[in-house]
Scaffold this active site. Structure first.
Site, PDB file in Angstrom:
ATOM      1  N   GLY A 129      15.378  -0.073  -2.360  1.00 24.27           N
ATOM      2  CA  GLY A 129      16.598  -0.596  -2.942  1.00 24.27           C
ATOM      3  C   GLY A 129      17.196   0.343  -3.969  1.00 24.27           C
ATOM      4  O   GLY A 129      18.404   0.583  -4.004  1.00 24.27           O
ATOM      5  N   SER A 180       5.655  -6.891  -6.963  1.00 24.82           N
ATOM      6  CA  SER A 180       6.004  -6.375  -8.288  1.00 24.82           C
ATOM      7  C   SER A 180       5.887  -7.423  -9.377  1.00 24.82           C
ATOM      8  O   SER A 180       5.769  -7.086 -10.559  1.00 24.82           O
ATOM      9  CB  SER A 180       7.437  -5.833  -8.274  1.00 24.82           C
ATOM     10  OG  SER A 180       8.349  -6.875  -7.951  1.00 24.82           O
ATOM     11  N   ASP A 181       5.937  -8.689  -8.978  1.00 23.53           N
ATOM     12  CA  ASP A 181       5.814  -9.763  -9.967  1.00 23.53           C
ATOM     13  C   ASP A 181       5.304 -11.019  -9.273  1.00 23.53           C
ATOM     14  O   ASP A 181       5.422 -11.152  -8.055  1.00 23.53           O
ATOM     15  CB  ASP A 181       7.152 -10.035 -10.658  1.00 23.53           C
ATOM     16  CG  ASP A 181       8.245 -10.428  -9.678  1.00 23.53           C
ATOM     17  OD1 ASP A 181       8.536 -11.633  -9.569  1.00 23.53           O
ATOM     18  OD2 ASP A 181       8.813  -9.544  -9.020  1.00 23.53           O
ATOM     19  N   HIS A 190      30.982   5.021   2.832  1.00 20.67           N
ATOM     20  CA  HIS A 190      29.865   4.854   1.908  1.00 20.67           C
ATOM     21  C   HIS A 190      28.822   5.957   1.995  1.00 20.67           C
ATOM     22  O   HIS A 190      27.907   6.000   1.171  1.00 20.67           O
ATOM     23  CB  HIS A 190      29.188   3.502   2.168  1.00 20.67           C
ATOM     24  CG  HIS A 190      30.148   2.360   2.210  1.00 20.67           C
ATOM     25  ND1 HIS A 190      30.644   1.850   3.399  1.00 20.67           N
ATOM     26  CD2 HIS A 190      30.732   1.649   1.216  1.00 20.67           C
ATOM     27  CE1 HIS A 190      31.486   0.861   3.133  1.00 20.67           C
ATOM     28  NE2 HIS A 190      31.558   0.715   1.824  1.00 20.67           N
ATOM     29  N   GLU A 194      12.051 -11.526  -1.488  1.00 19.44           N
ATOM     30  CA  GLU A 194      12.860 -10.347  -1.774  1.00 19.44           C
ATOM     31  C   GLU A 194      14.296 -10.661  -1.360  1.00 19.44           C
ATOM     32  O   GLU A 194      14.647 -11.828  -1.286  1.00 19.44           O
ATOM     33  CB  GLU A 194      12.278  -9.096  -1.103  1.00 19.44           C
ATOM     34  CG  GLU A 194      11.870  -9.255   0.353  1.00 19.44           C
ATOM     35  CD  GLU A 194      13.029  -9.039   1.295  1.00 19.44           C
ATOM     36  OE1 GLU A 194      13.381  -7.881   1.575  1.00 19.44           O
ATOM     37  OE2 GLU A 194      13.571 -10.051   1.792  1.00 19.44           O
ATOM     38  N   MET A 195      15.134  -9.657  -1.114  1.00 13.43           N
ATOM     39  CA  MET A 195      16.544  -9.961  -0.912  1.00 13.43           C
ATOM     40  C   MET A 195      17.197  -9.230   0.265  1.00 13.43           C
ATOM     41  O   MET A 195      18.415  -9.297   0.403  1.00 13.43           O
ATOM     42  CB  MET A 195      17.337  -9.646  -2.193  1.00 13.43           C
ATOM     43  CG  MET A 195      16.869 -10.426  -3.411  1.00 13.43           C
ATOM     44  SD  MET A 195      17.884 -10.147  -4.885  1.00 13.43           S
ATOM     45  CE  MET A 195      19.390 -11.039  -4.438  1.00 13.43           C
ATOM     46  N   ARG A 244      12.323  -0.456   5.421  1.00 12.80           N
ATOM     47  CA  ARG A 244      12.592  -0.827   4.030  1.00 12.80           C
ATOM     48  C   ARG A 244      11.279  -0.775   3.259  1.00 12.80           C
ATOM     49  O   ARG A 244      10.273  -1.381   3.666  1.00 12.80           O
ATOM     50  CB  ARG A 244      13.205  -2.225   3.952  1.00 12.80           C
ATOM     51  CG  ARG A 244      13.143  -2.820   2.551  1.00 12.80           C
ATOM     52  CD  ARG A 244      14.028  -4.022   2.343  1.00 12.80           C
ATOM     53  NE  ARG A 244      13.474  -4.928   1.355  1.00 12.80           N
ATOM     54  CZ  ARG A 244      13.379  -4.684   0.046  1.00 12.80           C
ATOM     55  NH1 ARG A 244      13.799  -3.525  -0.442  1.00 12.80           N
ATOM     56  NH2 ARG A 244      12.849  -5.582  -0.762  1.00 12.80           N
ATOM     57  N   GLY A 279      10.106  -1.676  -0.465  1.00 13.56           N
ATOM     58  CA  GLY A 279      10.625  -2.277  -1.680  1.00 13.56           C
ATOM     59  C   GLY A 279       9.603  -3.117  -2.404  1.00 13.56           C
ATOM     60  O   GLY A 279       8.395  -3.007  -2.185  1.00 13.56           O
TER      61      GLY A 279
END
Length: 239
Positions: A21, A204-205, A5, A180-181, A88, A90
């Site tokens: 992300g 973000s929202d 990858h 988040e994820m 991270r 994000g």
């Protein structure tokens, strides 16, 4: 040596990698904040770059969406390319009314409905937490910039389109700062393979009010979060 990858060689990545992300956000960060930038990965369009920030070698690479995707990249960066710290950077969605659009959230811990950490921890609950020194450095960097940050728990969801919206009530009750994820997965990978990790998010929202930023804004306007992450790396070097 390249992995399935990441088509880079040992030494191409810095020991610290910022991971948004979106690979286009990685490109934006590299072009906006770093000097002497070179591309070090483009497999599957997951762009990665290495450059310098105030003379300090730093890399930035996208990790995709969700725990499975980010876990692959985080694991390979740590075990195959010698990365020691992952930050991270994000976005997250807010569920509490006192958390506002564009607030910066530092994920001291990450709850999750994913089972990946149970799989690696013999079916027991694993407390997915950020590295303390990285967390403290990020808070100090934010204070130096005059940016108010919120520090606490995130919730890393497996499903973006949840079939159980009542879970947001539970999250709010337990003081979750953002949904988040990825954070819980990255923290688990870092623990398993002896690295350190931190998640910094910009709201973000807002799940309650319906307020949201545009995709273009998410790519380009979260500069405070990026600067906090970068400055925290320098603070870590000077500790």
């Amino acid at each position: 040596m390249a992995t399935p990858h990441i088509n880079a060689e040992m030494g191409d990545f810095a020991d610290v990698v910022l991971m948004p992300g979106d690979p286009l956000r990685a490109k934006f960060i590299a072009e906006t904040f770093l000097q002497d930038v070179r591309e070090v990965n483009n497999v599957r369009g997951m762009l990665g770059f290495t450059g310098t920030y105030k003379g300090r070698k730093i890399s930035v690479m996208g990790h995709g969406m969700g725990i499975p995707s980010c876990s692959i990249y985080a694991k390979e960066l740590i075990t195959d390319f010698g990365v020691k710290k992952i930050i991270r950077v994000g976005s997250c969605g807010a569920v509490r009314t006192d958390v506002k659009l564009r607030d910066v959230v530092i994920g001291m811990g990450a709850c999750t409905d994913s089972k990946v950490n149970r799989m690696r921890f013999k079916d027991h609950d694993y407390a997915a937490i950020a590295d303390f020194e990285m967390t403290r450095n990020a808070v100090d960097a934010a204070k130096a910039k005059g940016v108010n940050v919120r520090v606490g728990n995130l919730f890393s969801a497996d499903l973006f389109y949840t079939p159980d919206p009542q879970m947001f009530d539970v999250m709010e009750k337990y003081g979750i700062l953002g949904v988040e994820m990825e954070a819980a997965g990255i923290y688990g990978v870092a623990a398993e393979f002896g690295a350190k990790a931190l998640t910094i998010c910009t709201v973000s929202d807002h799940i309650r009010t319906g307020e949201q930023t545009t995709a273009a804004e998410r790519q380009t306007t979260f500069n405070d979060m990026i600067e906090i992450a970068l400055e925290s790396v320098l603070l870590g070097d000077n500790a």
